[in-house]
Design an enzyme around this catalytic site. Structure first.
Site, PDB file in Angstrom:
ATOM      1  N   TRP A 151       0.815  -1.225   0.000  1.00 49.85           N
ATOM      2  CA  TRP A 151       0.000   0.000   0.000  1.00 49.85           C
ATOM      3  C   TRP A 151       0.840   1.263   0.000  1.00 49.85           C
ATOM      4  O   TRP A 151       0.331   2.354  -0.207  1.00 49.85           O
ATOM      5  CB  TRP A 151      -0.925   0.025   1.238  1.00 49.85           C
ATOM      6  CG  TRP A 151      -0.200  -0.276   2.509  1.00 49.85           C
ATOM      7  CD1 TRP A 151      -0.126  -1.488   3.139  1.00 49.85           C
ATOM      8  CD2 TRP A 151       0.614   0.616   3.292  1.00 49.85           C
ATOM      9  NE1 TRP A 151       0.688  -1.399   4.254  1.00 49.85           N
ATOM     10  CE2 TRP A 151       1.148  -0.116   4.367  1.00 49.85           C
ATOM     11  CE3 TRP A 151       0.933   1.982   3.185  1.00 49.85           C
ATOM     12  CZ2 TRP A 151       1.982   0.451   5.334  1.00 49.85           C
ATOM     13  CZ3 TRP A 151       1.771   2.545   4.135  1.00 49.85           C
ATOM     14  CH2 TRP A 151       2.278   1.788   5.193  1.00 49.85           C
ATOM     15  N   LYS A 175      -2.291  -8.172  -8.006  1.00 51.65           N
ATOM     16  CA  LYS A 175      -3.111  -8.089  -6.796  1.00 51.65           C
ATOM     17  C   LYS A 175      -2.600  -6.921  -5.954  1.00 51.65           C
ATOM     18  O   LYS A 175      -1.581  -7.025  -5.265  1.00 51.65           O
ATOM     19  CB  LYS A 175      -3.033  -9.390  -5.980  1.00 51.65           C
ATOM     20  CG  LYS A 175      -4.114  -9.415  -4.910  1.00 51.65           C
ATOM     21  CD  LYS A 175      -3.673  -9.991  -3.601  1.00 51.65           C
ATOM     22  CE  LYS A 175      -2.968  -9.081  -2.678  1.00 51.65           C
ATOM     23  NZ  LYS A 175      -3.700  -7.912  -2.176  1.00 51.65           N
ATOM     24  N   PRO A 176      -3.304  -5.778  -6.036  1.00 48.08           N
ATOM     25  CA  PRO A 176      -2.853  -4.623  -5.239  1.00 48.08           C
ATOM     26  C   PRO A 176      -3.211  -4.810  -3.763  1.00 48.08           C
ATOM     27  O   PRO A 176      -4.000  -5.689  -3.419  1.00 48.08           O
ATOM     28  CB  PRO A 176      -3.658  -3.466  -5.845  1.00 48.08           C
ATOM     29  CG  PRO A 176      -4.895  -4.093  -6.400  1.00 48.08           C
ATOM     30  CD  PRO A 176      -4.538  -5.510  -6.786  1.00 48.08           C
ATOM     31  N   SER A 230       6.216  -7.286   2.987  1.00 51.85           N
ATOM     32  CA  SER A 230       6.976  -7.630   4.189  1.00 51.85           C
ATOM     33  C   SER A 230       7.763  -8.928   3.999  1.00 51.85           C
ATOM     34  O   SER A 230       7.385  -9.803   3.211  1.00 51.85           O
ATOM     35  CB  SER A 230       6.014  -7.768   5.365  1.00 51.85           C
ATOM     36  OG  SER A 230       5.092  -8.805   5.086  1.00 51.85           O
ATOM     37  N   GLU A 251      10.997  -8.215  -3.223  1.00 52.77           N
ATOM     38  CA  GLU A 251      11.397  -6.880  -2.740  1.00 52.77           C
ATOM     39  C   GLU A 251      10.786  -6.735  -1.353  1.00 52.77           C
ATOM     40  O   GLU A 251       9.596  -6.433  -1.222  1.00 52.77           O
ATOM     41  CB  GLU A 251      10.849  -5.794  -3.685  1.00 52.77           C
ATOM     42  CG  GLU A 251      11.387  -5.866  -5.096  1.00 52.77           C
ATOM     43  CD  GLU A 251      12.826  -5.388  -5.218  1.00 52.77           C
ATOM     44  OE1 GLU A 251      13.368  -4.833  -4.233  1.00 52.77           O
ATOM     45  OE2 GLU A 251      13.416  -5.598  -6.286  1.00 52.77           O
ATOM     46  N   CYS A 285      10.333   1.201   2.369  1.00 51.78           N
ATOM     47  CA  CYS A 285      11.319   0.154   2.669  1.00 51.78           C
ATOM     48  C   CYS A 285      12.721   0.726   2.693  1.00 51.78           C
ATOM     49  O   CYS A 285      13.607   0.190   3.339  1.00 51.78           O
ATOM     50  CB  CYS A 285      11.217  -0.945   1.632  1.00 51.78           C
ATOM     51  SG  CYS A 285      11.294  -0.280  -0.035  1.00 51.78           S
ATOM     52  N   GLU A 382      11.590  -2.620  11.444  1.00 50.49           N
ATOM     53  CA  GLU A 382      11.198  -1.514  10.565  1.00 50.49           C
ATOM     54  C   GLU A 382      10.258  -0.599  11.332  1.00 50.49           C
ATOM     55  O   GLU A 382       9.207  -1.051  11.791  1.00 50.49           O
ATOM     56  CB  GLU A 382      10.409  -2.066   9.367  1.00 50.49           C
ATOM     57  CG  GLU A 382      11.235  -2.456   8.195  1.00 50.49           C
ATOM     58  CD  GLU A 382      10.369  -2.708   6.969  1.00 50.49           C
ATOM     59  OE1 GLU A 382       9.488  -3.599   7.024  1.00 50.49           O
ATOM     60  OE2 GLU A 382      10.576  -2.028   5.957  1.00 50.49           O
TER      61      GLU A 382
HETATM   62  P1  NAP Z   1       2.481  -6.992   3.463  1.00 49.23           P
HETATM   63  O1  NAP Z   1       1.602  -7.095   4.626  1.00 49.23           O
HETATM   64  O2  NAP Z   1       3.505  -8.038   3.251  1.00 49.23           O
HETATM   65  O3  NAP Z   1       1.525  -6.879   2.192  1.00 49.23           O
HETATM   66  C1  NAP Z   1       2.019  -6.749   0.897  1.00 49.23           C
HETATM   67  C2  NAP Z   1       1.059  -7.395  -0.073  1.00 49.23           C
HETATM   68  O4  NAP Z   1       0.985  -8.797   0.213  1.00 49.23           O
HETATM   69  C3  NAP Z   1      -0.368  -6.868   0.019  1.00 49.23           C
HETATM   70  O5  NAP Z   1      -0.915  -6.837  -1.263  1.00 49.23           O
HETATM   71  C4  NAP Z   1      -1.040  -7.920   0.885  1.00 49.23           C
HETATM   72  O6  NAP Z   1      -2.433  -8.003   0.720  1.00 49.23           O
HETATM   73  C5  NAP Z   1      -0.371  -9.174   0.374  1.00 49.23           C
HETATM   74  N1  NAP Z   1      -0.462 -10.317   1.287  1.00 49.23           N
HETATM   75  C6  NAP Z   1      -0.624 -10.307   2.633  1.00 49.23           C
HETATM   76  N2  NAP Z   1      -0.655 -11.581   3.095  1.00 49.23           N
HETATM   77  C7  NAP Z   1      -0.509 -12.397   2.019  1.00 49.23           C
HETATM   78  C8  NAP Z   1      -0.462 -13.816   1.851  1.00 49.23           C
HETATM   79  N3  NAP Z   1      -0.559 -14.659   2.869  1.00 49.23           N
HETATM   80  N4  NAP Z   1      -0.315 -14.296   0.607  1.00 49.23           N
HETATM   81  C9  NAP Z   1      -0.207 -13.472  -0.432  1.00 49.23           C
HETATM   82  N5  NAP Z   1      -0.251 -12.128  -0.351  1.00 49.23           N
HETATM   83  C10 NAP Z   1      -0.391 -11.593   0.868  1.00 49.23           C
HETATM   84  O7  NAP Z   1       3.284  -5.602   3.450  1.00 49.23           O
HETATM   85  P2  NAP Z   1       2.675  -4.144   3.609  1.00 49.23           P
HETATM   86  O8  NAP Z   1       2.432  -3.899   5.031  1.00 49.23           O
HETATM   87  O9  NAP Z   1       1.582  -3.908   2.641  1.00 49.23           O
HETATM   88  O10 NAP Z   1       3.897  -3.276   3.076  1.00 49.23           O
HETATM   89  C11 NAP Z   1       4.918  -2.868   3.879  1.00 49.23           C
HETATM   90  C12 NAP Z   1       6.123  -3.786   3.704  1.00 49.23           C
HETATM   91  O11 NAP Z   1       6.546  -3.757   2.345  1.00 49.23           O
HETATM   92  C13 NAP Z   1       7.322  -3.302   4.490  1.00 49.23           C
HETATM   93  O12 NAP Z   1       7.968  -4.407   5.066  1.00 49.23           O
HETATM   94  C14 NAP Z   1       8.186  -2.653   3.429  1.00 49.23           C
HETATM   95  O13 NAP Z   1       9.548  -2.573   3.759  1.00 49.23           O
HETATM   96  C15 NAP Z   1       7.939  -3.527   2.259  1.00 49.23           C
HETATM   97  N6  NAP Z   1       8.285  -2.843   1.007  1.00 49.23           N
HETATM   98  C16 NAP Z   1       9.383  -3.269   0.332  1.00 49.23           C
HETATM   99  C17 NAP Z   1       9.754  -2.626  -0.826  1.00 49.23           C
HETATM  100  C18 NAP Z   1      10.967  -3.062  -1.592  1.00 49.23           C
HETATM  101  O14 NAP Z   1      11.087  -2.687  -2.756  1.00 49.23           O
HETATM  102  N7  NAP Z   1      11.872  -3.834  -1.029  1.00 49.23           N
HETATM  103  C19 NAP Z   1       9.005  -1.548  -1.304  1.00 49.23           C
HETATM  104  C20 NAP Z   1       7.887  -1.143  -0.574  1.00 49.23           C
HETATM  105  C21 NAP Z   1       7.535  -1.820   0.571  1.00 49.23           C
HETATM  106  P3  NAP Z   1      -3.412  -7.234   1.755  1.00 49.23           P
HETATM  107  O15 NAP Z   1      -3.325  -5.825   1.398  1.00 49.23           O
HETATM  108  O16 NAP Z   1      -4.738  -7.829   1.523  1.00 49.23           O
HETATM  109  O17 NAP Z   1      -2.881  -7.536   3.136  1.00 49.23           O
END
Ligand code: NAP
Length: 479
Positions: A151, A175-176, A230, A251, A285, A382
């Site tokens: 997000w 899948k956003p 994450s 990522e 991130c 984080e």
């Molecule tokens: P997240 O909870 O891992 O969610 C990311 C995506 O994964 C969302 O679309 C989420 O859907 C989906 N998701 C959640 N559980 C899942 C499962 N069991 N199976 C498949 N998909 C699933 O992370 P976030 O809180 O949105 O984003 C923050 C994290 O992203 C931080 O750790 C940040 O560092 C990292 N990030 C990394 C980068 C990079 O380039 N390295 C860039 C930006 C962010 P829902 O929305 O429905 O939960």
């Protein structure tokens, strides 16, 4: 908001979910409803993958120039509609309009970069070392891909994957994040408008991320998964990819150190810290997570950073002059707040901020903490919020050891005027990216990505398109 699509985008059509389900997208500034979006289930996921699979052969066979020019048109239209997209990003994610416009510029740039890369994909022709055969290689698209995005950058985390996939000739299902699906739906509409054929891009907003993604990955026709999010969810997806041996790009999370040496230009370091910490309200991130500052300059650095952070205007992202919007949800505010109060209990001093805001919306004030013990929890996880914890060091070796003392390895930053030290840091810091005397490493022309628990694969740069290409090798006798 009336103009933003609220349905699933499958096979070039806007569709309701098969079971008619919808979910509410909320404004994080006040919790009000922004839109009721179709909520995809496993049946919709199957339809989206069918569409991507059906479109793959013809799409992979299009001329590279055609794919490049389509991306170029998308870049131009996105740039023309920057303010419209910025409004939607700001409303659903909370960031100030100026930052949202910055995201559109950054996100669109991936389309321009990969419009230029589409025509540069090539193989090679070489002689075997013994001269007895010719070795030829060719590149071909990996095949249908799945993209799962977070997000925090609702547009750019998508275009970083969609751009190279289009350039390489892959079809895709996106899948956003459920908190910010509107920007991606609007992007699907734009790509359709510039002529992307039906089925090449399919978008599935859903509240059932786990089941929907599992169903897609259980299908052997899906050949690639690229995930930004994450580390915890990344690990689950890597395990799931084993069954069908899908290629994966990850990522994941970061814990960026921001090192300030005694020879640094301190005003420049404060400017860089403002960018590295406050871009996206710290919800990035690449966000500077731990400030490691030489003891001789820590007091002055903390005072100057505290003054700048304390002067930032916090409020609703769409209001004039606002520089810091709300965090994404109540859980994010709870988590940031607890990390700060635990650090204070451990002996940290508050230079500015430190008290959560009262009232509606998920606001947390820009905060600077000095004398944070190296062992504090805030240095280990984080923060994902506008908090700058400062810990001091006295030697370069100590600073490098502290910087590397994390499971993560995404971005890192250092301020120094010593060239030899710069080169030592580049060799010794265990991170995929290092910014020297700059607080910004993200650039579509550079390979973005991490090591260790921050994942693998690169987005952007010359490397970015390789994630979407397989290599075929052909052996031919010489003569
Ligand atoms: P997240 O909870 O891992 O969610 C990311 C995506 O994964 C969302 O679309 C989420 O859907 C989906 N998701 C959640 N559980 C899942 C499962 N069991 N199976 C498949 N998909 C699933 O992370 P976030 O809180 O949105 O984003 C923050 C994290 O992203 C931080 O750790 C940040 O560092 C990292 N990030 C990394 C980068 C990079 O380039 N390295 C860039 C930006 C962010 P829902 O929305 O429905 O939960």
């Amino acid at each position: 908001m009336e103009s933003v699509p609220e349905l699933l985008f499958i096979a070039g059509e806007w569709r309701d979910a098969k079971d008619g389900a919808r979910f509410t997208v909320e404004d994080p500034a006040d919790g009000s409803a922004l839109a009721e979006v179709a909520d995809a289930g496993e049946g919709d996921a199957a339809a989206a993958l069918d569409a991507a699979v059906a479109a793959q052969a013809a799409w992979g066979a299009t001329a590279p120039r055609e794919r490049g020019e389509l991306l170029r048109s998308a870049f131009e239209l996105l740039t023309e509609r920057r303010d419209e997209f910025a409004q939607v990003i700001s409303l659903e994610m909370g960031k100030p309009l100026a930052e949202a416009a910055g995201e559109v510029t950054y996100g669109a740039e991936f389309f321009r970069w990969f419009s230029e890369e589409a025509v540069r994909v090539h193989g090679r022709w070489m002689s075997a070392p013994d001269g007895k055969s010719r070795l030829l290689t060719a590149k071909r698209p990996v095949g249908p891909c799945l993209f799962v995005t977070p997000w925090n950058f609702p547009l750019a985390m998508g275009t970083r994957k969609i751009g190279p996939a289009i350039a390489a000739g892959c079809t895709m299902v996106v899948k956003p994040a459920q908190q910010t699906p509107l920007t991606m739906l609007k992007l699907a509409e734009l790509l359709s408008e510039v002529g992307l054929p039906a089925g090449v891009l399919n978008v599935l907003p859903t509240t059932s991320a786990g089941p929907v993604v599992s169903a897609l990955m259980a299908d052997v026709r899906l050949r690639k998964v690229s995930f930004t999010g994450s580390t915890g969810v990344g690990k689950v997806l890597v395990k799931q990819s084993a069954d069908n041996l899908q290629r994966v790009s990850m990522e994941l999370g970061g814990n960026a150190p921001f090192l300030v040496f005694e020879d640094a230009d301190i005003p420049a370091a404060v400017d860089g810290a403002m960018v590295a910490k406050m871009r996206n309200m710290g919800e990035a991130c690449t966000s500077a997570n731990r400030f490691l500052v030489h003891a001789d300059v820590a007091g002055g650095f903390a005072a100057a950073l505290g003054e700048r952070m304390g002067a930032l205007r916090v409020g609703r992202g769409q209001d004039d002059g606002v520089q810091v919007g709300p965090l994404i949800d109540a859980a994010a505010v709870d988590s940031v707040s607890k990390l700060v109060s635990d650090a204070v209990d451990d002996g940290a001093r508050v230079v500015t901020g430190g008290e959560r805001a009262e009232g509606k919306g998920h606001f947390y004030p820009p905060t600077v903490l000095l004398d944070v013990p190296p062992t504090a929890e805030i240095n280990a996880v984080e923060v994902f919020g506008p908090v700058a914890p400062i810990t001091t060091f006295t030697t370069e070796d100590e600073a490098i050891a502290a910087a590397n003392d994390t499971e993560y390895g995404l971005a890192s930053y250092a301020y120094t005027r010593d060239l030899a030290r710069t080169l030592r840091l580049a060799e010794k810091l265990e991170f995929g990216m290092l910014g020297i005397n700059t607080g910004l490493v993200s650039n579509p022309a550079a390979p973005f990505g991490g090591v260790k628990a921050s994942g693998f694969g690169r987005e952007g740069g010359f490397e970015g398109i390789e994630e979407y290409l397989d290599t075929t090798y052909v052996a031919l006798p010489a003569g």
